[in-house]
Motif scaffolding. Structure first.
Motif, PDB file in Angstrom:
ATOM      1  N   ARG A   1       3.188  -5.643  -0.414  1.00  0.00           N
ATOM      2  CA  ARG A   1       2.472  -4.718  -1.295  1.00  0.00           C
ATOM      3  C   ARG A   1       3.148  -3.349  -1.374  1.00  0.00           C
ATOM      4  O   ARG A   1       3.131  -2.714  -2.423  1.00  0.00           O
ATOM      5  N   VAL A   2       3.707  -2.865  -0.259  1.00  0.00           N
ATOM      6  CA  VAL A   2       4.218  -1.487  -0.225  1.00  0.00           C
ATOM      7  C   VAL A   2       5.710  -1.366  -0.513  1.00  0.00           C
ATOM      8  O   VAL A   2       6.186  -0.269  -0.792  1.00  0.00           O
TER       9      VAL A   2
ATOM     10  N   LEU B   1       4.032   4.891   0.204  1.00  0.00           N
ATOM     11  CA  LEU B   1       2.972   5.100   1.184  1.00  0.00           C
ATOM     12  C   LEU B   1       1.874   4.062   0.967  1.00  0.00           C
ATOM     13  O   LEU B   1       1.591   3.670  -0.170  1.00  0.00           O
ATOM     14  N   ALA B   2       1.278   3.619   2.032  1.00  0.00           N
ATOM     15  CA  ALA B   2       0.195   2.640   1.956  1.00  0.00           C
ATOM     16  C   ALA B   2      -1.111   3.322   1.575  1.00  0.00           C
ATOM     17  O   ALA B   2      -1.359   4.472   1.929  1.00  0.00           O
ATOM     18  N   THR B   3      -1.924   2.586   0.866  1.00  0.00           N
ATOM     19  CA  THR B   3      -3.269   3.041   0.539  1.00  0.00           C
ATOM     20  C   THR B   3      -4.264   2.221   1.375  1.00  0.00           C
ATOM     21  O   THR B   3      -3.883   1.224   2.002  1.00  0.00           O
ATOM     22  N   ALA B   4      -5.503   2.631   1.349  1.00  0.00           N
ATOM     23  CA  ALA B   4      -6.516   1.909   2.115  1.00  0.00           C
ATOM     24  C   ALA B   4      -6.597   0.444   1.691  1.00  0.00           C
ATOM     25  O   ALA B   4      -6.672  -0.453   2.525  1.00  0.00           O
TER      26      ALA B   4
ATOM     27  N   LEU C   1       8.233  -8.033  -4.780  1.00  0.00           N
ATOM     28  CA  LEU C   1       8.372  -8.842  -3.571  1.00  0.00           C
ATOM     29  C   LEU C   1       7.075  -9.585  -3.321  1.00  0.00           C
ATOM     30  O   LEU C   1       6.035  -8.965  -3.131  1.00  0.00           O
ATOM     31  N   SER C   2       7.146 -10.885  -3.300  1.00  0.00           N
ATOM     32  CA  SER C   2       5.985 -11.698  -2.976  1.00  0.00           C
ATOM     33  C   SER C   2       5.963 -11.910  -1.463  1.00  0.00           C
ATOM     34  O   SER C   2       6.988 -11.726  -0.794  1.00  0.00           O
ATOM     35  N   PRO C   3       4.820 -12.312  -0.917  1.00  0.00           N
ATOM     36  CA  PRO C   3       4.800 -12.644   0.507  1.00  0.00           C
ATOM     37  C   PRO C   3       5.849 -13.710   0.862  1.00  0.00           C
ATOM     38  O   PRO C   3       6.420 -13.677   1.950  1.00  0.00           O
ATOM     39  N   MET C   4       6.136 -14.622  -0.067  1.00  0.00           N
ATOM     40  CA  MET C   4       7.124 -15.668   0.193  1.00  0.00           C
ATOM     41  C   MET C   4       8.512 -15.072   0.449  1.00  0.00           C
ATOM     42  O   MET C   4       9.253 -15.560   1.302  1.00  0.00           O
TER      43      MET C   4
END
Length: 115
Positions: free
Chosen positions: A58-59, A29-32, A69-72
């Protein structure tokens, strides 16, 4: 206690540099802060659609043999997998049609995830 992590299987899968396909993963679950932090990133300032890449990196807690997992990595997902993950994110976080959601959902959040 409620469920915080959810398993998924990508339609296509991420192909790493060695040619291995990674399809099964876990999204939390995502946080703020997951939705706020990307707003500070210069890549998002120049291209707001990039926020989706950062949020997903991030999630997603693991994908196949990848524990980070990186953004790349997310940048190299197939379009069908990105669409699937955006829908999955909205569903588990209460933004999807299947889950009751509040009408006052932040415009910024919708813009980030719908990008």
């Amino acid at each position: 206690m409620f469920q915080k992590e959810f398993e998924f299987t990508l339609p296509k899968g991420y192909v790493d540099p060695d040619g291995n396909i990674h399809r099964k993963g876990v999204m939390r679950l995502a946080t703020a802060i997951d939705e706020i932090a990307p707003l500070r990133d210069p890549r998002v300032k120049s291209n707001p659609a990039y926020a989706t890449i950062i949020i997903l990196s991030r999630v997603i807690t693991c994908l196949g043999a990848l524990s980070e997992l990186s953004p790349m990595v997310v940048e190299n997902f197939y379009a069908q997998d990105m669409n699937y993950l955006q829908d999955f994110y909205r569903c588990i976080n209460g933004f999807g049609n299947e889950v009751s959601s509040s009408e006052d959902t932040s415009h910024v959040t919708e813009q980030l995830i719908n990008a």
